[in-house]
Enzyme design. Structure first.
Site, mmCIF file in Angstrom:
data_model
loop_
_atom_site.group_PDB
_atom_site.id
_atom_site.type_symbol
_atom_site.label_atom_id
_atom_site.label_comp_id
_atom_site.label_asym_id
_atom_site.label_seq_id
_atom_site.Cartn_x
_atom_site.Cartn_y
_atom_site.Cartn_z
ATOM 1 N N ASP A 225 -6.161 9.446 2.857
ATOM 2 C CA ASP A 225 -4.963 9.037 2.404
ATOM 3 C C ASP A 225 -4.497 9.943 1.226
ATOM 4 O OD1 ASP A 225 -2.871 7.617 1.360
ATOM 5 O OD2 ASP A 225 -3.908 5.817 0.984
HETATM 6 C C1 BGC Z 1 -0.335 5.465 0.696
HETATM 7 C C2 BGC Z 1 -0.583 5.632 2.378
HETATM 8 C C3 BGC Z 1 0.551 6.565 2.875
HETATM 9 C C4 BGC Z 1 0.375 7.694 2.077
HETATM 10 C C5 BGC Z 1 1.459 8.749 2.630
HETATM 11 C C6 BGC Z 1 -0.177 6.789 0.348
HETATM 12 O O1 BGC Z 1 -0.204 6.631 -1.265
HETATM 13 O O2 BGC Z 1 -1.457 4.807 0.323
HETATM 14 O O3 BGC Z 1 -0.335 4.451 2.904
HETATM 15 O O4 BGC Z 1 0.588 6.554 4.403
HETATM 16 O O5 BGC Z 1 0.799 7.499 0.579
HETATM 17 O O6 BGC Z 1 2.752 8.712 2.131
#
Ligand code: BGC
Length: 731
Positions: A225
């Site tokens: 993530d």
């Molecule tokens: C989120 C993800 C997301 C990623 C990219 C993170 O803060 O938890 O779900 O895909 O950011 O934006």
């Protein structure tokens, strides 16, 4: 290849180039790929807007209903169609991987990101998530199943440790991922921010390598993530192939240093490079444009299937299009149709319910206040739109209560008092409590967040141009205090204890007997269905469903299993099927069951629970229409060792009956001795006087127990219990 890449070059591609791209490695023919956020629409940010927080502008894309709504469809085919549409939008935009679906379990209704997740049930989450992945990957675009794992709250999401036992992980928090990995081969899995039992998900070797790859056969790449990696080399060793976002010079240095100090084998880095090469080798066929009208229509169909008719006293719905209605509430004019954070897309267009209702019936509108009450008083019927304001729920924080805002509650009270024919339409991502106003209105429609075409779908449903098909994918409790994680959410001091174990959602309510306002699986239709002729086997539940009403409708047949084990949830969803029936039509439907339907996780792995399981066909988790029984023989004999517990000996088909007979009536002051020692390993019993010296015969007994020669076993246990006083009492 003429140039062998250096460790430095290889390390460089395990960290992103920027917010959305990966680093290329031409020496190995590895190109740079682009990712973008989903899951209910494409959020591709324009150059220079790479904030990944949902604040930057993104290119217009179809905003389908977020998972919270879509889940109520219980329709994996529909989700697959959306996956295909998303795939096409990605092909137009040149996106290689869309970051979704989110299949975390709704452990508490307070989780700020519940609008992005499907359900409190792992089977439903897994089936719907699999549809999404199947759809998008069939278009050549990769999926990223997220957030792996036990990411069930936003509070302290980057530091909190989810303290959770293995059986709970295996039975509740992992199965949706497992199902998708095994059936759909997603190209990537995104590891979560949180820790699991103290270890960051990105560094969790057991999770990312032992379980995900070795057990489930995942052969794609694990993506972190965004910002989840703390120690790049440790994460790489655990199985995190790609750190996002980049650039992170220190991470590359960390990997290079770990390889040169031999803390990280270069072969591990090479394996990661090979996985990233495979990921980059997929290339979807580019598409010049997508059909925005067709995608909008699909978004409307999906919204219609996401709406749940909770209450419809006296059949007040559907409304007669020839009669005038009053529409009250700003949500009718300014819809809340998605949640905030990384999944927030810029829609290609936006319908609202007010305009759509105006096209169907004579309509008067008031946003709120005394004007709304006056309108309610003079109108025949009111459709009242209320809901959670956007700031109440978002990625990044959790809610602290389940209530609608005070001004909305006041509006409901005033309008319901002014007009007894008030139909409440809700817009909310996470569940809201329907108290104290529930009984004051004859109809309640749960509209969740419905995406860009929700307004039209809602209007059609209210006036009977569509049949309500949604069924709750999560329970609606009376009070926050009734929810199973209440005492353990969101934890403290960076730890959250999953103390309720697998008793989440209806698994808790049904087991403990806590009443809820609406149970998991509930949803009304404009027609009625009858169930008959249930035939259950361990492979399926077969029954006949009849549409007994006067309108066509869709029924969702839910198959629950109730295991003969008091320590298990009262019932668990083990299968479901949807079928469309014309008035008067009857059809036979078969809901497949499998070994997991009758199993639990114990220390040794999945084991079937021996005994008579009740297979229950429900209109919800609380309303069971038919049931039948399936007998399960139980697991093949466990190999017994000296450390096996007395209960394992009891469960052994050879030893069990002998042990039971030999110990019959062995009491000590009113206590059944066998019950007393059930949980004791045999080797520990040997510490009691008079038992230890029999260890030799005990050793002899093991091959006996494991080989079905019974007389040795009989004599051993008989002697153990006949002189019980001296042998089973500690000195
Ligand atoms: C989120 C993800 C997301 C990623 C990219 C993170 O803060 O938890 O779900 O895909 O950011 O934006």
């Amino acid at each position: 290849m003429e140039d062998t890449p250096s460790v430095e070059e290889k390390a460089a591609i395990t960290v992103g180039l920027d917010t959305w791209h990966t680093v290329a490695l031409p020496a190995l023919g590895i190109r740079s790929i682009e990712m973008a956020d989903g899951p209910h629409g494409l959020r591709q940010q324009a150059e220079g807007d790479g904030d990944n927080l949902g604040l930057g502008n993104s290119v217009p894309a179809t905003c389908f209903p977020p998972a919270t709504g879509l889940a109520s469809s219980w329709n994996a085919d529909l989700v697959e169609r959306i996956g295909r549409a998303l795939g096409d939008e990605c092909r137009v935009a040149g996106i290689d991987v869309l970051l979704g679906p989110g299949v975390n379990i709704k452990r508490s209704p307070l989780c700020g990101r519940n609008f992005e997740y499907f359900s409190e049930d792992p089977l439903l989450s897994g089936r719907l998530g699999a549809g999404w992945v199947h759809g998008i990957q069939s278009r050549g675009v990769g999926a990223s199943v997220k957030h792996f794992a036990a990411n069930n709250q936003e509070t302290a999401r980057m530091t909190v440790s989810a303290d959770v036992d293995e059986a709970t992980l295996r039975e509740l928090y992992l199965p949706a991922f497992e199902h998708i990995v095994k059936t759909e081969k997603p190209r990537t899995v995104m590891c979560s921010y949180n820790r699991i039992n103290g270890i960051p998900a990105a560094e969790h070797h057991w999770l990312l390598t032992d379980v995900l790859r070795a057990e489930w056969g995942f052969d794609g790449a694990v993506v972190s993530d965004w910002g989840a990696v703390e120690h790049r080399a440790l994460a790489l060793a655990a199985g995190t192939d790609l750190e996002m976002p980049g650039p992170q010079r220190s991470s590359v240095d960390d990997v290079v240093a770990a390889v040169s100090s031999e803390e990280l084998a270069e072969s591990v880095l090479d394996t990661t490079v090979a996985r990233l090469a495979a990921l980059a080798a997929h290339r979807a066929t580019p598409l010049a444009s997508f059909d925005a009208d067709a995608h909008h229509d699909l978004a409307r169909d999906a919204a219609a299937e996401s709406i749940v008719l909770l209450r419809n006293e006296g059949g007040i719905l559907p409304l007669d299009p020839s009669r005038p209605v009053a529409v009250i509430g700003e949500f009718a004019r300014t819809p809340r149709y998605q949640g905030a954070g990384s999944s927030q897309v810029v829609p290609t267009r936006l319908d609202n319910a007010l305009d759509a209702i105006r096209e169907i019936a004579p309509t008067e509108f008031a946003a709120g206040g005394p004007e709304a009450v006056a309108l309610a008083e003079r109108s025949e019927t009111v459709i009242l739109f209320v809901g959670l304001p956007p700031e109440d729920e978002s990625e990044g924080y959790d809610r602290t209560h389940l209530n609608l805002p005070a001004d909305q509650l006041e509006l409901i009270a005033a309008v319901a008092a002014a007009n007894p024919r008030t139909i409440v339409v809700l817009s909310n991502g996470g569940v809201v409590t329907l108290e104290p106003w529930h009984d004051s209105v004859p109809a309640i429609v749960e509209g969740w967040l419905l995406g860009q075409a929700g307004g039209g779908a809602m209007a059609q449903l209210l006036f009977g141009l569509r049949d309500p098909r949604g069924r709750l994918a999560e329970s609606i409790p009376f009070r926050l205090q009734d929810t199973p994680a209440f005492l353990n959410f969101p934890g403290a001091n960076d730890h959250v204890l999953y103390g309720e174990r697998i008793f989440v959602g209806y698994r808790y309510y049904e087991t403990v007997g806590v009443p809820v306002r609406y149970p998991f699986g509930h949803g009304l239709s404009y027609t009625t269905f009858d169930y008959a002729d249930l035939l259950v086997t361990r492979a399926s539940a077969r029954l006949t469903v009849t549409n007994t009403g006067t309108r066509p409708g869709r029924e969702v047949v839910q198959a629950y299993v109730s295991a003969p084990d008091a320590a298990r949830p009262r019932r668990e969803l083990r299968g479901f099927a949807t079928l469309d029936l014309a008035p008067g039509e009857s059809r036979t439907v078969e809901v497949p069951l499998d070994a997991r339907s009758f199993s639990k996780w114990d220390d040794a792995g999945w084991v079937e629970i021996a005994g008579e399981h009740r297979v229950e066909i429900g209109r919800s988790s609380h309303d069971i229409a038919l049931d039948g029984v399936v007998g399960i023989r139980g697991p093949r004999r466990k190999l017994l060792t000296l450390d096996s517990r007395m209960s394992d000996f009891l469960a052994n088909p050879v030893i069990g009956p002998i042990l039971r007979a030999a110990s019959a009536g062995a009491m000590d002051g009113g206590t059944n001795l066998l019950d007393m020692v059930k949980s004791v390993p045999l080797s520990r019993l040997a510490r009691f006087p008079g038992v230890g010296d029999r260890l030799k015969s005990l050793r002899l007994l093991l091959p006996v127990a494991n080989n079905r020669v019974i007389h040795f076993a009989a004599s051993f246990f008989r002697s153990l219990f006949t002189s019980r006083k001296s042998r089973l009492r500690p000195t």
